[in-house]
Each structure stands twice: as structure tokens, then as C-alpha cells.
Design an enzyme around this catalytic site. Structure first.
Site, short mmCIF file in Angstrom:
data_model
loop_
_atom_site.label_atom_id
_atom_site.label_comp_id
_atom_site.label_asym_id
_atom_site.label_seq_id
_atom_site.Cartn_x
_atom_site.Cartn_y
_atom_site.Cartn_z
CB SER A 152 31.55 -7.55 83.22
OG SER A 152 30.32 -6.82 83.23
CE1 TYR A 154 34.24 -3.03 82.84
CE2 TYR A 154 31.94 -3.48 82.34
CZ TYR A 154 33.02 -3.58 83.19
OH TYR A 154 32.89 -4.26 84.39
N1 LIG Z 1 30.54 -3.51 90.43
C1 LIG Z 1 29.93 -4.15 89.46
O1 LIG Z 1 28.71 -4.08 89.33
C2 LIG Z 1 30.72 -4.99 88.50
C3 LIG Z 1 30.00 -5.72 87.55
C4 LIG Z 1 30.69 -6.53 86.66
C5 LIG Z 1 32.07 -6.61 86.74
N2 LIG Z 1 32.74 -5.87 87.65
C6 LIG Z 1 34.20 -6.01 87.67
O2 LIG Z 1 34.63 -6.21 88.99
C7 LIG Z 1 35.96 -5.74 89.15
C8 LIG Z 1 36.03 -4.85 90.37
O3 LIG Z 1 35.28 -3.68 90.10
P1 LIG Z 1 34.48 -2.86 91.21
O4 LIG Z 1 33.07 -2.85 90.84
O5 LIG Z 1 34.86 -3.29 92.58
O6 LIG Z 1 35.02 -1.43 90.84
P2 LIG Z 1 35.95 -0.43 91.65
O7 LIG Z 1 35.38 -0.18 92.96
O8 LIG Z 1 36.20 0.71 90.71
O9 LIG Z 1 37.27 -1.29 91.85
C9 LIG Z 1 38.26 -1.39 90.89
C10 LIG Z 1 39.52 -1.82 91.61
O10 LIG Z 1 40.57 -1.90 90.67
C11 LIG Z 1 41.68 -1.17 91.15
N3 LIG Z 1 42.44 -0.62 90.03
C12 LIG Z 1 42.01 0.20 89.04
N4 LIG Z 1 43.02 0.51 88.22
C13 LIG Z 1 44.12 -0.11 88.73
C14 LIG Z 1 45.48 -0.16 88.35
N5 LIG Z 1 45.94 0.51 87.28
N6 LIG Z 1 46.34 -0.89 89.10
C15 LIG Z 1 45.89 -1.56 90.20
N7 LIG Z 1 44.63 -1.56 90.59
C16 LIG Z 1 43.75 -0.83 89.87
C17 LIG Z 1 41.05 -0.04 91.98
O11 LIG Z 1 41.96 0.51 92.91
P3 LIG Z 1 42.75 1.90 92.64
O12 LIG Z 1 41.86 2.77 91.83
O13 LIG Z 1 43.05 2.43 94.01
O14 LIG Z 1 43.99 1.50 91.92
C18 LIG Z 1 39.95 -0.82 92.68
O15 LIG Z 1 40.45 -1.53 93.79
C19 LIG Z 1 36.32 -5.04 87.84
O16 LIG Z 1 37.07 -5.91 87.02
C20 LIG Z 1 34.96 -4.78 87.21
O17 LIG Z 1 35.03 -4.66 85.81
C21 LIG Z 1 32.11 -5.06 88.53
#
Ligand SMILES: NC(=O)c1ccc[n+]([C@@H]2O[C@H](COP(=O)([O-])OP(=O)(O)OC[C@H]3O[C@@H](n4cnc5c(N)ncnc54)[C@H](OP(=O)(O)O)[C@@H]3O)[C@@H](O)[C@H]2O)c1
Length: 237
Positions: free
Chosen positions: A128, A141
Site C-alpha cells: 500500500s 497498517y
Molecule cells: N482498497 C484500497 O484502496 C487499497 C489500497 C492499498 C492497499 N490495499 C490492499 O489491497 C488488499 C485488498 O484489500 P481490499 O481493498 O480489496 O479490501 P477488502 O475488500 O477488505 O478485501 C480484503 C480481502 O481479504 C480477505 N481477508 C481478510 N482477512 C482474511 C483472512 N483472515 N483470511 C483470508 N482472507 C482474508 C477478505 O475476505 P474475507 O473477509 O471474506 O475473509 C477480502 O477478500 C489488502 O492487502 C489491502 O491492504 C487496498
């Protein structure tokens, strides 16, 4: 977003998350984006025995090896410095850093089977920009994502000689469950403050990962690819 891009481009993609219902439903929906297919293998990546089971399940289905591993599961937590809980630190470091290492370790034999001198296998860790620039109240984070970027470089040193590259992708703000509240609260300011006047789109992040997984990305190793419209180098406001 990333899985959709890979399925649209013909890959056989395994997705994993805790809720079997959601995972199965998403896999079915993504398969409709074929020519590729999407297969659901639910697991709790906080849990070492689930990590081992997931690695076993993949090796049964793909005995010939694995081309690409994308470590995407992650969580965030924000709270004031006075109230920041120990539980958030433990959860985020475990999921965002420690178990990325251990899932990768368990899948390494499969990645090694596919990696060659000319076409290495790829590991892509989703970091990130919060691991590069400060984010208020996001203590665990920011620490976890900076750790992930740095750990990825150390893994690249170990795995390069085994024909596996390791890179991180550092997204800016993309629409997801994680950013839903933030975008509701502050979306307009985030858009106005971005040099490109928008947040990230699904194709932006899918395209970045496909590039790293493609022939064009085969000599990129130990890097952090920032996909944020330039917001981390120069916030417009
Ligand atoms: N969206 C952004 O703006 C952004 C920016 C920078 C970085 N990121 C990174 O991108 C990645 C995806 O995030 P996102 O934005 O798509 O957020 P999100 O919608 O909250 O997705 C997170 C994913 O991780 C899974 N997850 C969480 N805890 C888990 C566990 N214990 N075991 C297995 N799966 C788990 C969730 O599924 P379940 O809850 O069903 O398990 C979900 O599929 C993350 O690493 C985040 O830090 C996102």
C-alpha cells in the site's frame, strides 16, 4: 479486481478468503468473465493449519506447479494513539506480513516447479502507499505495509536464484469494502487531492499485476510498483 483481470485474460485463478459462501459465489461470477476460470478455495489466512491446507489443496489441483502467487488478503485498522489496541497490531502484522511469508513458504515448491531462467514464476505482494507515506492513526497498517514491502525485497534475494521474482504493488485508493467508509466520508477530497483527479479503477490494479506476471515483467525483481495516480509523490492539495 485483480482476479477478474487474470480470468479475463485466460488464466486459471484460485481465490481464497474466509467466507466459503462469498468465495464460491465470486468464483462463479468471475468464471463468467472467461476465457479463464476461477476456483474457490476458502481459508482463514490468520490460521497456520488453514494455510497448510490451502497449499495442499492447490498442489493437488496443480501438481505441475504455479506460475503466479498474489498475496492480496489484508486488513486495516485506525484508532487514536491513546486507544490503539494491541489486538489490531497482532491481527494486522499476522495477516498482512507474517502469514504472507508462511503461505509463500508453503507454495514455494510449486512456484519453483514452473519458474525457469527465461520465465521466472512471480510472487506479487499487495502492499500500500500507506507503507510509503504517512496515514494518520493507521499505526499497525502503515507498519505492516512498510514491513511487507521490505520483506518482499529480502524474499527476492532468496528466490531470484530459484527463478522466482518477488515484487510488491502499492495501490493508492481503490473502491472496496476496506475503503467504503473512507470514500463515503472523504471521497470528494481524495479525488480533488489526486493529481489525476480520480481514485483507482479495477483495470488499473489488474493491469499492474498482469504486467508483473507477464513476459514484460520478467526482469523486474524486488521492486515496489506504486499505482496511485502520483498521490504519494505529490498530493495536489
Ligand atoms: N482498497 C484500497 O484502496 C487499497 C489500497 C492499498 C492497499 N490495499 C490492499 O489491497 C488488499 C485488498 O484489500 P481490499 O481493498 O480489496 O479490501 P477488502 O475488500 O477488505 O478485501 C480484503 C480481502 O481479504 C480477505 N481477508 C481478510 N482477512 C482474511 C483472512 N483472515 N483470511 C483470508 N482472507 C482474508 C477478505 O475476505 P474475507 O473477509 O471474506 O475473509 C477480502 O477478500 C489488502 O492487502 C489491502 O491492504 C487496498
Amino acid at each position: 479486481m485483480i482476479a477478474t483481470g487474470f480470468v479475463e485474460n485466460g488464466a486459471r485463478v484460485y481465490i481464497s478468503s474466509r467466507s466459503a459462501d462469498v468465495c464460491n459465489k465470486v468464483a462463479e461470477e468471475l468464471t463468467e468473465h472467461g476465457p479463464g476460470v476461477c476456483i474457490s478455495l476458502p481459508a482463514d489466512l490468520q490460521n497456520m493449519s488453514d494455510i497448510e491446507k490451502l497449499a495442499e489443496a492447490i498442489s493437488k489441483r496443480e501438481p505441475g506447479g504455479l506460475d503466479v502467487l498474489i498475496n492480496n488478503a489484508g486488513a486495516s485498522w485506525g484508532a487514536s494513539i491513546d486507544e490503539y489496541p494491541e489486538s489490531a497490531f497482532n491481527k494486522l502484522m499476522n495477516l498482512n506480513v507474517i502469514n504472507v511469508f508462511f503461505l509463500t513458504q508453503k507454495l514455494m515448491p510449486l512456484l519453483q516447479k514452473k519458474g525457469t531462467f527465461d520465465c521466472p514464476s512471480r510472487i506479487i505482494n499487495i502492499g500500500s502507499i500507506a507503507g510509503i507515506v504517512t496515514h494518520n492513526n493507521m499505526f499497525a497498517y502503515t507498519a505492516s505495509k512498510a514491513s511487507l514491502h521490505h520483506m518482499s525485497k529480502t524474499m527476492a534475494i532468496a528466490l531470484g536464484p530459484r527463478h522466482i521474482t518477488v515484487n510488491s504493488v502499492a495501490p493508492g485508493v481503490f473502491p472496496s469494502s476496506m475503503t467504503k467508509e473512507l470514500l463515503k466520508r472523504d471521497g470528494e477530497n481524495i479525488v480533488q487531492g489526486n493529481l489525476m483527479n480520480r481514485i483507482g479503477r479495477p483495470n488499473d490494479i489488474a493491469g499492474a499485476c498482469i504486467y508483473l506476471a507477464s513476459r514484460a515483467g520478467s526482469y523486474v525483481n524486488g521492486d515496489v510498483l506504486v499505482v496511485d495516480g502520483g498521490s504519494s509523490i505529490a498530493p495536489k492539495l
